[in-house]
Write a protein that holds these residues in place. Sequence first.
Motif, short mmCIF file in Angstrom:
data_model
loop_
_atom_site.label_atom_id
_atom_site.label_comp_id
_atom_site.label_asym_id
_atom_site.label_seq_id
_atom_site.Cartn_x
_atom_site.Cartn_y
_atom_site.Cartn_z
N ALA B 654 -88.68 -43.84 -23.86
CA ALA B 654 -88.57 -42.49 -23.97
C ALA B 654 -88.63 -42.40 -25.49
CB ALA B 654 -87.10 -42.09 -23.42
N GLN B 655 -89.77 -42.44 -26.21
CA GLN B 655 -89.92 -42.45 -27.55
C GLN B 655 -89.66 -41.36 -28.50
OE1 GLN B 655 -91.04 -45.41 -28.69
NE2 GLN B 655 -91.01 -44.95 -31.03
N TYR B 656 -89.84 -39.94 -27.85
CA TYR B 656 -89.85 -38.79 -28.72
C TYR B 656 -88.70 -37.79 -28.09
CZ TYR B 656 -93.27 -40.40 -32.09
OH TYR B 656 -93.92 -41.17 -32.86
N SER B 657 -88.33 -36.90 -28.72
CA SER B 657 -87.44 -35.76 -28.16
C SER B 657 -88.18 -34.72 -27.73
CB SER B 657 -86.55 -35.53 -29.30
OG SER B 657 -85.27 -34.79 -28.92
N THR B 658 -88.81 -34.13 -28.55
CA THR B 658 -89.37 -32.68 -28.17
C THR B 658 -90.86 -32.42 -28.20
OG1 THR B 658 -89.39 -31.85 -30.60
CG2 THR B 658 -87.43 -31.39 -29.16
N PHE B 659 -91.50 -31.56 -27.73
CA PHE B 659 -92.81 -31.97 -27.48
C PHE B 659 -93.46 -30.44 -27.85
CE2 PHE B 659 -92.95 -36.16 -25.81
CZ PHE B 659 -91.62 -36.16 -25.50
N PRO B 660 -93.64 -29.93 -29.03
CA PRO B 660 -94.30 -28.87 -29.52
C PRO B 660 -96.00 -29.15 -29.16
CG PRO B 660 -93.85 -30.19 -31.21
CD PRO B 660 -93.32 -30.74 -30.27
N TYR B 661 -96.51 -28.11 -28.95
CA TYR B 661 -98.02 -28.15 -28.70
C TYR B 661 -98.87 -26.96 -28.98
CZ TYR B 661 -96.40 -24.95 -25.04
OH TYR B 661 -95.55 -23.87 -24.31
N ALA B 662 -100.07 -27.08 -29.14
CA ALA B 662 -101.17 -26.16 -29.56
C ALA B 662 -102.21 -25.93 -28.80
CB ALA B 662 -101.55 -26.15 -31.13
N ALA B 663 -103.04 -24.73 -28.90
CA ALA B 663 -104.24 -24.60 -28.25
C ALA B 663 -105.20 -24.08 -29.31
CB ALA B 663 -104.38 -23.74 -27.10
N HIS B 686 -99.56 -21.77 -31.51
CA HIS B 686 -98.67 -23.01 -31.52
C HIS B 686 -97.64 -22.69 -31.00
CE1 HIS B 686 -96.04 -25.13 -34.63
NE2 HIS B 686 -96.87 -26.06 -33.97
N ASP B 687 -96.77 -23.57 -30.39
CA ASP B 687 -95.65 -23.43 -29.80
C ASP B 687 -94.55 -24.64 -30.23
OD1 ASP B 687 -93.26 -23.43 -28.04
OD2 ASP B 687 -94.58 -22.19 -26.42
N CYS B 688 -93.69 -24.09 -31.15
CA CYS B 688 -92.70 -25.18 -31.53
C CYS B 688 -91.31 -24.88 -31.08
CB CYS B 688 -92.72 -25.38 -33.01
SG CYS B 688 -92.54 -24.03 -34.07
N GLY B 689 -91.26 -24.07 -29.89
CA GLY B 689 -89.96 -23.45 -29.37
C GLY B 689 -89.46 -22.35 -30.12
N ASN B 690 -88.18 -22.33 -30.21
CA ASN B 690 -87.70 -21.14 -31.21
C ASN B 690 -87.86 -21.44 -32.48
OD1 ASN B 690 -86.39 -19.65 -28.95
ND2 ASN B 690 -84.64 -20.76 -29.15
N MET B 691 -88.22 -20.52 -33.33
CA MET B 691 -88.67 -20.77 -34.76
C MET B 691 -87.38 -20.34 -35.67
SD MET B 691 -92.62 -19.64 -35.15
CE MET B 691 -92.78 -18.31 -34.23
N ILE B 692 -87.03 -21.34 -36.52
CA ILE B 692 -86.23 -21.17 -37.24
C ILE B 692 -86.59 -20.20 -38.62
CG2 ILE B 692 -84.46 -22.02 -39.01
CD1 ILE B 692 -85.18 -24.84 -37.40
#
Lengths: 147, 821
Positions: B654-663, B686-692
């Motif tokens: 389980a190398q990474y924690s979160t998984f942003p993605y893009a089309a 782009h999707d990086c979850g909630n954006m700060i």
Amino acid sequence: MKLQGKFAIKRPREAVYRFLVNPERCGRLLPDLQSLEVLSPRSFKAVLRVGISFIKGPMQIQFELFESEEYTMARYKGKGMGMGSFVELQVGFHLSEEGDGTEITWQGVAQVGGRLAAMAGGLLQPVVEKNAGAFIETLKKEIESAA
Amino acid sequence: MTETEKAEVDGRGSPIGGRLVGSSPRRKDSPEALTGKATYTGDIHFPAMLYAAIYRSPYAHARIRSVDLSRALASPGVVAALSGDDLPNFVNPIQASGEYRLERSGSTIVRMHPPIHSLLAVDKVRFVGEPVAVVVASDPYRAEDALELIDADFEMLRAVVDAEEAMKKESPLVYEDLGENVLLYAFVSGGDVEKAFRKAPHVFKETIKSSRFTGTPIEPRAVVARYDPGTHLLEVWATTQNVHLQEEQIQQTIALPGLKVRVIVSRLGGAFGQKGYGHQENTLIPLLAYLVKKPVKWVETRSEHMVGTNHAREQVHHLEVAVENDGTILGLKDRIVADMGSGYLNSGFSTVRVSSLFVTGVYRIQNYEGQIFGVATNKTCYGPHRGFGKAEPAYVIERLIDIVARKLRLDPIEIRRRNFIRPEEFPYQNATGSRYDSGDYEKILDKALKLADYPHWRKEQEKARKEGRWIGIGIAVVVEPTSTHRGGVGSYYGVRMRVEPSGNVWVFICGNDDGTGHDTVVSQIVADELGFPFENVNTVEGDSLLCPYGSGSHSSRFAVVGTSAVMLAARKLKEKILAIASALLKVDYNSLAIKAGKIRVATDSREISIQDVARVAYSTVHRLPPGMEPGLEILYHYRDPNVSPNVDERGRVAQYSTFPYAADVAVVEVDPGTGKVHIHKYVSVHDCGNMINPSEVAGQHMGALAHGIGGALYEELLYDETGQPLVQNFKDYLVPTAVEVPHVELGHTITPAPFTPGGFKGAGETGTVSPPPCLANAVEDALRPLGVEIRTLPLKPNFVWEMLRSAQIRTDTGRLGSEAG
């Protein structure tokens, strides 16, 4: 970089050979020569301006006649460093009689590395070819006019 | 255009009366950065400071016969000079860091041989640019000139510059003591790949290559060091992303009893993975400062950077894919050969290994087998670059989808839809052990296609082909996993937070700002959580002495574990503030709220200021609730729940924690006369979850897209057959400028991260990952009638032109035409 060629000289093979194995006489013909120091009968140091355009500067190259066979073959190697670069080269001359004169077949291999290779890139090949051509022409004239 | 909210804002861009997280206040560091007042490492100056210049090998592979420094030492202004043989006895070789030592013993799953190397080359040089000697002088020009006076003699050896050639028995060995050039072997598998291949109606094989390129941060590397004999303290200002790991490495390498080391990052002008902690200069310059007992500075030139700082991306993927008739992928095998160059950077091993873990991309492929060979060659060391080993597999899988579509004569969009991981399947355990947190890949693809007006461009393409013009449309849907465990040290993030009687909050974080606006983001979070004014929040980072220990800034981890730590630390501190206020005001704790720096009672008009609470906490401590410790300061460590460094028997981790993605969708036109690829339209959602901070996210994503477009179309680090780099400056290395980077239409979707308190995912790297496959797919789509197949990058004009030439059907006029018309 690899270069080669052939030319004829209206001088006997022995005279051509004696010229080629003489560091003082041969070394003086190098293009962009700034200074020459004969170290031994078979070696010399030359400071040449190496490079192209604004990427040009002095480089000391030590030459050595590392292989020779009387009247038929002479091979030099040279190595120098400077300007964050190096030059390593070999040039060989094969002599054969042609009538009253001599036919000389020559081959040269040069490797340039470091900053000069990166900065000058593909522009070095034509410069080296031009310098080699000039050297050969000068060599031919000098040998033919030598006593 | 972006889809950020347009709230009513105050003079600094903050929403009036609203939460700051989710808004885009102006960056706190902008004024000093934009007016030239920011201090970078190269700006640091001390009295009597000396300057170092490094003599680098011009040979790719050679034995060192001698290094004579006498003429350099005799040169005016030169104070010291060292070669590898002059290093003091107390200097150790650079050691592998903890995460690599654990696995060094080898296993069938992972076998690693990180080379041990010296601060300056000893016996042998292995790449052009390797540090051989160093000169220290009174000014940088004398130091540089003195390099010309170093007489070094080398015996040139045969170089190996191709990783697959380097794997052969007859290849020269880069490290003779290792007996082979394979520095890393890793194997990972999931499901039953052999069964999948047995039952598949179609099995396709492809070889896809990604080229070698690098990050080119605008600020090259620099180091300033000074030594205080009185306190035995070495202070080092370095362009590093990892102050504590760098401190550890200096301590291990300069093994002087009682030596104290402090590493400080002044400010970074971009990093992108090129500013790790393993570079020789980061320890060499501090050593020199210790030896000469004066401050020493070294600043890298751009041409040094191109050979002395790590490269990235060069891999060959030999793929086999098993598919159903409808394009459903049943199984996938990938044999990867990565060119690690001289391989001395520890992070290069991780970069390479990660590539084998994410070849399945955004797709539901459980039957997978990956083998990766990290191979030494006589080139600059391989290491991290934005996307860190995930850009390469993303490129490969997105190309593969289009290739399969073409072979099966199916729509590449439909094959993607058929194979996407579905929203209801999240969290999704991928075949190699990572738990993808959240995502909706169909939704993001649909949004990108809509923004791009896909149907319109397909019609335009048809029309254009009839006119002999080559328009193509490319699509890519990529995931860019963020926040790695890094062997454990990356799986947590430390924050120290202190409220002072002045009303200021000081937040000490373990990372450092490489241009990503940490102080603004921290201020937003703390202002929201503590109810303090935005301006009263101050961030301290990039100091190994002042800041909590941690692995620093990498892997887009600040948005994941950094913000989580800040958020939860603020909440703990808030509990204490309210508990003190409750005792002082003699009201129920739950009736209190903090707003604009004041603690107010909900049921009446009473209030108390933060300053008053802080004075009690620090001074009149007898007024504190019984048993409460004085002070308003907390040290908090957040542990990431979604990573684990444990590797199972199949190599899964389980190398990474979160998984942003893009089309991304790209519309290109290829000029048949020049091979130039012109981008008509580029869309990236782009999707990086909630954006700060949506503006910050957009800026990061846009910058990443520029990097990705550069890698797809222009950037390439070429070597000749003797190992000479042919590209050492921006004349030849084509970083895209404002002219080449197209206008990009940016969009966002939001699928919050379920495993982080704020729902945030990492941001800022996905944009490097999507353009290469998107543009490669677009160009291949454009030239499909000519039978052109794209299997390598970059798509430089001369390369495209050559492809056209070999595939073309010339008309009588000499113009390119096509049988299909």
